[in-house]
Design a protein around this motif. Structure first.
Motif, PDB file in Angstrom:
ATOM      1  N   ASP A   1     -61.350 -57.636  79.078  1.00  0.00           N
ATOM      2  CA  ASP A   1     -62.525 -56.292  79.369  1.00  0.00           C
ATOM      3  C   ASP A   1     -63.231 -56.725  79.590  1.00  0.00           C
ATOM      4  O   ASP A   1     -64.045 -55.893  78.058  1.00  0.00           O
ATOM      5  CB  ASP A   1     -62.101 -55.378  79.382  1.00  0.00           C
ATOM      6  CG  ASP A   1     -62.649 -54.110  80.411  1.00  0.00           C
ATOM      7  OD1 ASP A   1     -63.316 -54.598  80.617  1.00  0.00           O
ATOM      8  OD2 ASP A   1     -61.969 -52.983  79.836  1.00  0.00           O
TER       9      ASP A   1
ATOM     10  N   SER B   1     -66.425 -54.930  79.861  1.00  0.00           N
ATOM     11  CA  SER B   1     -66.520 -53.416  79.903  1.00  0.00           C
ATOM     12  C   SER B   1     -66.367 -53.117  79.039  1.00  0.00           C
ATOM     13  O   SER B   1     -67.227 -51.284  78.138  1.00  0.00           O
ATOM     14  CB  SER B   1     -66.170 -53.082  81.317  1.00  0.00           C
ATOM     15  OG  SER B   1     -64.708 -52.777  80.917  1.00  0.00           O
TER      16      SER B   1
ATOM     17  N   THR C   1     -63.474 -50.606  78.524  1.00  0.00           N
ATOM     18  CA  THR C   1     -62.539 -49.571  78.725  1.00  0.00           C
ATOM     19  C   THR C   1     -61.777 -50.141  78.393  1.00  0.00           C
ATOM     20  O   THR C   1     -60.430 -49.423  77.900  1.00  0.00           O
ATOM     21  CB  THR C   1     -63.005 -49.618  79.971  1.00  0.00           C
ATOM     22  OG1 THR C   1     -64.354 -49.517  80.498  1.00  0.00           O
ATOM     23  CG2 THR C   1     -61.886 -48.541  80.369  1.00  0.00           C
ATOM     24  N   PHE C   2     -61.203 -51.528  78.296  1.00  0.00           N
ATOM     25  CA  PHE C   2     -59.088 -51.172  78.488  1.00  0.00           C
ATOM     26  C   PHE C   2     -59.055 -52.699  77.149  1.00  0.00           C
ATOM     27  O   PHE C   2     -60.109 -53.303  77.375  1.00  0.00           O
ATOM     28  CB  PHE C   2     -58.626 -52.518  79.668  1.00  0.00           C
ATOM     29  CG  PHE C   2     -58.089 -50.661  80.634  1.00  0.00           C
ATOM     30  CD1 PHE C   2     -57.251 -50.446  80.717  1.00  0.00           C
ATOM     31  CD2 PHE C   2     -59.912 -50.959  81.296  1.00  0.00           C
ATOM     32  CE1 PHE C   2     -57.407 -49.039  81.792  1.00  0.00           C
ATOM     33  CE2 PHE C   2     -59.278 -50.728  82.373  1.00  0.00           C
ATOM     34  CZ  PHE C   2     -58.144 -49.497  82.473  1.00  0.00           C
TER      35      PHE C   2
ATOM     36  N   VAL D   1     -63.605 -52.799  86.885  1.00  0.00           N
ATOM     37  CA  VAL D   1     -63.410 -51.636  86.299  1.00  0.00           C
ATOM     38  C   VAL D   1     -62.326 -50.574  86.422  1.00  0.00           C
ATOM     39  O   VAL D   1     -61.825 -49.639  86.370  1.00  0.00           O
ATOM     40  CB  VAL D   1     -63.783 -51.659  84.419  1.00  0.00           C
ATOM     41  CG1 VAL D   1     -65.042 -50.201  85.226  1.00  0.00           C
ATOM     42  CG2 VAL D   1     -63.159 -50.283  83.508  1.00  0.00           C
ATOM     43  N   GLU D   2     -63.517 -50.445  87.516  1.00  0.00           N
ATOM     44  CA  GLU D   2     -63.403 -48.568  88.413  1.00  0.00           C
ATOM     45  C   GLU D   2     -62.027 -49.126  89.455  1.00  0.00           C
ATOM     46  O   GLU D   2     -61.573 -48.169  90.209  1.00  0.00           O
ATOM     47  CB  GLU D   2     -64.419 -48.293  88.944  1.00  0.00           C
ATOM     48  CG  GLU D   2     -65.652 -48.175  89.082  1.00  0.00           C
ATOM     49  CD  GLU D   2     -66.871 -49.614  88.022  1.00  0.00           C
ATOM     50  OE1 GLU D   2     -67.320 -49.645  88.206  1.00  0.00           O
ATOM     51  OE2 GLU D   2     -66.090 -50.208  88.445  1.00  0.00           O
TER      52      GLU D   2
ATOM     53  N   THR E   1     -56.031 -48.377  86.590  1.00  0.00           N
ATOM     54  CA  THR E   1     -55.706 -47.079  85.792  1.00  0.00           C
ATOM     55  C   THR E   1     -54.653 -48.043  84.507  1.00  0.00           C
ATOM     56  O   THR E   1     -53.979 -48.274  84.975  1.00  0.00           O
ATOM     57  CB  THR E   1     -55.496 -46.446  86.454  1.00  0.00           C
ATOM     58  OG1 THR E   1     -55.260 -45.232  86.160  1.00  0.00           O
ATOM     59  CG2 THR E   1     -54.327 -46.808  88.035  1.00  0.00           C
ATOM     60  N   ARG E   2     -54.360 -46.932  83.926  1.00  0.00           N
ATOM     61  CA  ARG E   2     -53.161 -47.534  82.473  1.00  0.00           C
ATOM     62  C   ARG E   2     -52.400 -47.095  83.408  1.00  0.00           C
ATOM     63  O   ARG E   2     -52.059 -45.286  83.635  1.00  0.00           O
ATOM     64  CB  ARG E   2     -53.993 -46.425  82.337  1.00  0.00           C
ATOM     65  CG  ARG E   2     -54.523 -47.373  80.569  1.00  0.00           C
ATOM     66  CD  ARG E   2     -54.753 -46.007  79.497  1.00  0.00           C
ATOM     67  NE  ARG E   2     -56.179 -46.315  79.019  1.00  0.00           N
ATOM     68  CZ  ARG E   2     -56.629 -47.490  78.273  1.00  0.00           C
ATOM     69  NH1 ARG E   2     -55.732 -48.285  78.142  1.00  0.00           N
ATOM     70  NH2 ARG E   2     -57.641 -47.182  77.856  1.00  0.00           N
TER      71      ARG E   2
END
Length: 334
Positions: A78, A80, A82-83, A112-113, A116-117
């Motif tokens: 990722d 970004s 985020t993950f 990334v938007e 979701t996890r």
């Protein structure tokens, strides 16, 4: 999946208006330049995937294309931040599988938007048994509850009950204590619907006599409609005072003839439901409910059939012909 290629279903226009669905090895370099790369372990089949697979340009504009509006798996990378690699995630809706290379593949890249996890309590297979259909069903139930629906009000009608959205809505409403009247054109599947918790199973022709009426006898307190078209307004005509219908589909058509009588004489509410462009935070909240208070694990086993990626073209053709029952989960390891 190698370091440079991955297996995927590819839809190609081989002649004017004729589309083939084949399993191929695709170069990773062909994926969109999005920050999140995901190794897909499970996907699922939806009617929208079937439309894309058979050349519906309202769903997918350009071919060759890989459909698949649902995907679950683990993060490879990722950009970004985020993950982390190895995080369990899922993607449903947005542009995945429509005009962006989709989840009927061993690998996807997404903004990334869109990601979701995976909620604790749900396996990747369970998440894809639910998929967009289950998320939509959950949002329909949420709309009804927000409108004041309670089991004591009376029966809840579910149209298109053998489909993905319908079957999960039946199971979820039954879990929450509602008496569900399941409407289907496949009465041979009545036992399947009662096993999910349906209080009764009705032939879809039950609604046909109301077509010429401005308003009909009130029969049901609330409804979930995944069919659309004239079926939707026939349902509206038959709802009890103060009731409402959560509308989420248009398999029977995008238009219907209406009048104001049910709305102003009975205070009926038409509750629109969208699961595609829903803000990610709201999607995540709905997934948490489906993983916890609304968990229907035992029923998910009955709803889903596991297939391999190689079988996806055959089952998409079945969906396209309107012959699907329940949900089909694509296991990339099969």
């Amino acid at each position: 999946m190698s370091e440079k290629t991955f297996r995927a279903m590819l839809v190609e226009e081989v002649a004017a208006g004729k589309y083939d669905q084949v399993i191929v090895d695709r170069p990773i370099s062909q994926l969109p330049d999005y920050p999140v790369a995901i190794a897909v372990t499970h996907s699922s089949l939806n009617y929208k995937d079937a439309l894309s697979a058979f050349g519906n340009r309202a769903v997918t504009r350009e071919y060759p294309h890989t459909p698949g509006i649902d995907a679950a798996g683990t993060v490879i990378s990722d950009k970004s931040g985020t993950f982390e690699p190895g995080d369990s995630v899922l993607v449903t809706g947005y542009d995945l599988g429509m005009n962006t290379s989709g989840g009927l593949a061993e690998r996807i890249t997404t903004p990334v938007e869109w990601v979701t996890r995976l909620p604790g309590g749900l396996t990747a297979r369970e998440a894809m048994t639910l998929g967009t259909a289950g998320l939509t069903a959950g949002l329909c139930v949420e709309k009804l509850l927000e409108a004041g629906a309670r089991p004591a009000d009376g029966e809840v009608l579910v149209t298109g009950a053998t489909g993905g959205v319908g079957s999960i809505a039946v199971a979820l409403l039954a879990k929450l204590g509602f008496k569900v009247a399941a409407v289907t054109g496949k009465l041979e599947s009545a036992e399947f619907l009662t096993s999910l918790g349906a209080w009764k199973v009705l032939d879809r022709e039950t609604l046909a006599p109301f077509a010429d009426k401005a308003i009909a006898k009130p029969l049901w307190a609330w409804a979930v409609d995944s069919v659309g078209g004239e079926t939707l307004f026939n349902v509206i005509k038959c709802l009890k005072y103060g009731g409402g219908v959560a509308a989420c589909g248009m398999a029977s058509g995008a238009q219907f003839q209406a009048n104001v009588f049910p709305f102003i004489l009975r205070g009926i509410s038409l509750l629109g439901v969208d699961s595609v462009e829903l803000p990610l935070a709201k999607k995540a909240d709905a997934w948490e409910k489906l993983a916890r208070d609304w968990y229907i694990g035992e029923q998910l086993q009955k709803i889903a059939e596991d297939i391999s990626l190689d079988q996806a073209p055959e089952f998409l053709a079945r969906l396209h012909r309107g012959h699907g029952i329940g949900r089909y989960v694509v296991d990339m390891t099969r």
